[in-house]
Design a protein around this motif. Structure first.
Motif, mmCIF file in Angstrom:
data_model
loop_
_atom_site.group_PDB
_atom_site.id
_atom_site.type_symbol
_atom_site.label_atom_id
_atom_site.label_comp_id
_atom_site.label_asym_id
_atom_site.label_seq_id
_atom_site.Cartn_x
_atom_site.Cartn_y
_atom_site.Cartn_z
ATOM 1 N N MET A 1 107.912 -17.196 15.982
ATOM 2 C CA MET A 1 108.372 -17.603 14.634
ATOM 3 C C MET A 1 108.129 -16.858 13.529
ATOM 4 O O MET A 1 106.904 -16.517 13.531
ATOM 5 N N ARG A 2 108.857 -16.522 12.593
ATOM 6 C CA ARG A 2 108.659 -15.604 11.517
ATOM 7 C C ARG A 2 108.028 -16.458 10.543
ATOM 8 O O ARG A 2 108.272 -17.589 10.338
ATOM 9 N N ASP A 3 106.992 -15.647 9.941
ATOM 10 C CA ASP A 3 106.377 -16.564 8.906
ATOM 11 C C ASP A 3 106.775 -15.563 7.460
ATOM 12 O O ASP A 3 106.374 -14.338 7.442
ATOM 13 N N LEU A 4 107.521 -16.039 6.726
ATOM 14 C CA LEU A 4 108.181 -15.401 5.638
ATOM 15 C C LEU A 4 107.100 -14.800 4.583
ATOM 16 O O LEU A 4 107.274 -14.214 3.731
ATOM 17 N N ASN A 5 106.005 -15.451 4.686
ATOM 18 C CA ASN A 5 104.817 -15.040 3.929
ATOM 19 C C ASN A 5 104.307 -13.575 4.080
ATOM 20 O O ASN A 5 103.899 -13.041 3.391
ATOM 21 N N ASP A 6 104.398 -13.391 5.457
ATOM 22 C CA ASP A 6 104.229 -11.985 5.679
ATOM 23 C C ASP A 6 104.888 -11.152 5.139
ATOM 24 O O ASP A 6 104.239 -9.878 4.801
ATOM 25 N N PHE A 7 106.243 -11.217 5.032
ATOM 26 C CA PHE A 7 107.269 -10.423 4.492
ATOM 27 C C PHE A 7 106.593 -10.198 2.685
ATOM 28 O O PHE A 7 106.652 -9.240 2.305
ATOM 29 N N TYR A 8 106.287 -11.397 2.291
ATOM 30 C CA TYR A 8 105.648 -11.343 0.886
ATOM 31 C C TYR A 8 104.446 -10.652 0.720
ATOM 32 O O TYR A 8 104.601 -9.859 -0.258
ATOM 33 N N TYR A 9 103.381 -10.931 1.583
ATOM 34 C CA TYR A 9 102.334 -9.959 1.492
ATOM 35 C C TYR A 9 102.666 -8.498 1.573
ATOM 36 O O TYR A 9 102.091 -7.631 0.796
ATOM 37 N N PHE A 10 103.444 -8.093 2.629
ATOM 38 C CA PHE A 10 103.819 -6.779 2.655
ATOM 39 C C PHE A 10 104.242 -6.165 1.356
ATOM 40 O O PHE A 10 104.175 -5.407 0.980
ATOM 41 N N HIS A 11 105.372 -6.938 0.746
ATOM 42 C CA HIS A 11 105.770 -6.471 -0.348
ATOM 43 C C HIS A 11 104.839 -6.510 -1.297
ATOM 44 O O HIS A 11 104.819 -5.353 -2.352
ATOM 45 N N ALA A 12 104.042 -7.437 -1.472
ATOM 46 C CA ALA A 12 102.771 -7.211 -2.756
ATOM 47 C C ALA A 12 102.127 -5.852 -2.345
ATOM 48 O O ALA A 12 101.635 -5.389 -3.381
ATOM 49 N N ILE A 13 101.606 -5.730 -1.197
ATOM 50 C CA ILE A 13 100.872 -4.657 -0.823
ATOM 51 C C ILE A 13 101.415 -3.152 -1.317
ATOM 52 O O ILE A 13 100.944 -2.496 -1.992
ATOM 53 N N VAL A 14 102.771 -3.218 -0.878
ATOM 54 C CA VAL A 14 103.421 -1.958 -1.248
ATOM 55 C C VAL A 14 103.730 -1.771 -2.953
ATOM 56 O O VAL A 14 103.707 -0.828 -3.538
ATOM 57 N N THR A 15 103.955 -2.997 -3.524
ATOM 58 C CA THR A 15 104.392 -2.820 -4.724
ATOM 59 C C THR A 15 103.008 -2.832 -5.756
ATOM 60 O O THR A 15 103.127 -1.873 -6.729
ATOM 61 N N TYR A 16 102.063 -3.181 -5.453
ATOM 62 C CA TYR A 16 100.812 -2.919 -5.867
ATOM 63 C C TYR A 16 99.933 -1.673 -5.494
ATOM 64 O O TYR A 16 98.871 -1.653 -6.084
ATOM 65 N N GLU B 1 112.219 -2.577 1.345
ATOM 66 C CA GLU B 1 113.507 -2.731 0.156
ATOM 67 C C GLU B 1 114.366 -4.108 0.859
ATOM 68 O O GLU B 1 114.861 -4.850 0.118
ATOM 69 N N HIS B 2 114.135 -4.405 2.178
ATOM 70 C CA HIS B 2 115.019 -5.723 2.441
ATOM 71 C C HIS B 2 114.067 -6.943 2.144
ATOM 72 O O HIS B 2 114.457 -7.866 1.663
ATOM 73 N N CYS B 3 112.711 -6.584 2.152
ATOM 74 C CA CYS B 3 111.497 -7.587 1.748
ATOM 75 C C CYS B 3 111.993 -7.842 0.201
ATOM 76 O O CYS B 3 112.000 -8.947 -0.533
ATOM 77 N N GLU B 4 112.395 -6.825 -0.728
ATOM 78 C CA GLU B 4 112.592 -6.783 -1.990
ATOM 79 C C GLU B 4 113.960 -7.737 -2.289
ATOM 80 O O GLU B 4 114.087 -8.696 -3.044
ATOM 81 N N ALA B 5 114.963 -7.710 -1.603
ATOM 82 C CA ALA B 5 116.177 -8.055 -1.694
ATOM 83 C C ALA B 5 116.059 -9.639 -1.324
ATOM 84 O O ALA B 5 116.472 -10.506 -2.122
ATOM 85 N N MET B 6 115.210 -9.784 -0.210
ATOM 86 C CA MET B 6 114.888 -11.259 0.171
ATOM 87 C C MET B 6 114.100 -12.132 -0.886
ATOM 88 O O MET B 6 114.433 -13.281 -1.231
ATOM 89 N N LEU B 7 113.018 -11.452 -1.657
ATOM 90 C CA LEU B 7 112.612 -12.174 -2.632
ATOM 91 C C LEU B 7 113.208 -12.194 -3.599
ATOM 92 O O LEU B 7 113.363 -13.283 -4.489
ATOM 93 N N THR B 8 114.020 -11.408 -4.172
ATOM 94 C CA THR B 8 115.036 -11.634 -5.219
ATOM 95 C C THR B 8 116.294 -12.650 -4.968
ATOM 96 O O THR B 8 116.360 -13.545 -5.689
ATOM 97 N N SER B 9 116.424 -12.876 -3.680
ATOM 98 C CA SER B 9 117.376 -13.823 -3.171
ATOM 99 C C SER B 9 116.601 -15.153 -3.362
ATOM 100 O O SER B 9 117.406 -16.198 -3.726
ATOM 101 N N ALA B 10 115.580 -15.111 -2.973
ATOM 102 C CA ALA B 10 114.710 -16.561 -3.043
ATOM 103 C C ALA B 10 114.374 -17.201 -4.686
ATOM 104 O O ALA B 10 114.819 -18.243 -4.701
ATOM 105 N N GLU B 11 114.355 -16.071 -5.559
ATOM 106 C CA GLU B 11 114.449 -16.357 -7.028
ATOM 107 C C GLU B 11 115.493 -16.918 -7.311
ATOM 108 O O GLU B 11 115.560 -17.807 -8.112
ATOM 109 N N ALA B 12 116.661 -16.272 -6.939
ATOM 110 C CA ALA B 12 118.143 -16.689 -7.313
ATOM 111 C C ALA B 12 118.278 -18.148 -6.838
ATOM 112 O O ALA B 12 118.863 -19.041 -7.525
ATOM 113 N N ALA B 13 117.832 -18.279 -5.692
ATOM 114 C CA ALA B 13 118.014 -19.807 -5.172
ATOM 115 C C ALA B 13 117.353 -20.738 -6.108
ATOM 116 O O ALA B 13 117.950 -21.652 -6.246
#
Length: 189
Positions: free
Chosen positions: A1-16, A67-79
């Motif tokens: 099962m995917r834990d979308l928090n992992d995607f968020y954590y990965f995004h944060a590590i690359v972003t910062y 880049e896909h994590c970025e799109a996912m987080l942007t979509s989550a904010e839009a939702a």
């Protein structure tokens, strides 16, 4: 099962640009981030980050994943924005049933004020020739005229909107000319 928090954590590590900086910004311990990314890379069977003592940067596939994590987080904010807007001001369609005898008062007095107060709401008004059933007739609101609430409607939210009294009156001379006591059932039509 995917834990979308992992995607968020990965995004944060690359972003910062590192585990420590990501930890400070998102408030998750550095050790937790490290374990979660290692587990994510193991699950995906790919290396997402190149690590050295001084820096962390995404691999080629890690950059595409980012880049896909970025799109996912942007979509989550839009939702979430959609929900916030919907809660900020009433909007949408309200399906309303009103008895024929009350439509004139509703249209002349109540409905225009309501629509002026809530301009993003559209009202679909119906007047059924029978007792309206909220679920079967796909209605949001129905106005009913009665003396007492029907116990069958106990699962619905009911509010009294007003009271109306009708008085049947006749002159003493008309009453004297009646052969029997008048009731509503034996009134001449």
């Amino acid at each position: 099962m995917r834990d979308l928090n992992d995607f968020y954590y990965f995004h944060a590590i690359v972003t910062y640009q590192g585990f420590s900086a990501a930890s400070r910004h998102i408030g998750v311990p550095k050790g937790t981030l490290s374990k979660r990314i290692a587990r994510l890379e193991e699950r995906l069977q790919v290396r997402l980050l190149e690590r050295s003592t001084r820096q962390v940067r995404p691999t080629e596939v890690g950059q595409a994943f980012y880049e896909h994590c970025e799109a996912m987080l942007t979509s989550a904010e839009a939702a979430e924005t959609v929900i916030a807007r919907a809660q900020a001001e009433p909007n949408g369609i309200v399906r309303l049933n009103c008895p024929q005898g009350l439509i004139q008062n509703l249209i002349e007095e109540v409905l225009p004020r309501f629509l002026q107060t809530y301009p993003k709401v559209r009202v679909h008004l119906r007047s059924l020739e029978r007792r309206a059933e909220l679920i079967e007739d796909r209605l949001d609101v129905t106005i009913r005229v009665r003396h007492q609430p029907d116990p069958a409607d106990a699962s619905f939210v009911m509010r009294p909107l007003g009271q109306s009294y009708f008085i049947l009156a006749m002159s003493p001379a008309a009453q004297a000319s009646c052969k029997q006591p008048l009731t509503l059932d034996n009134l001449p039509m």
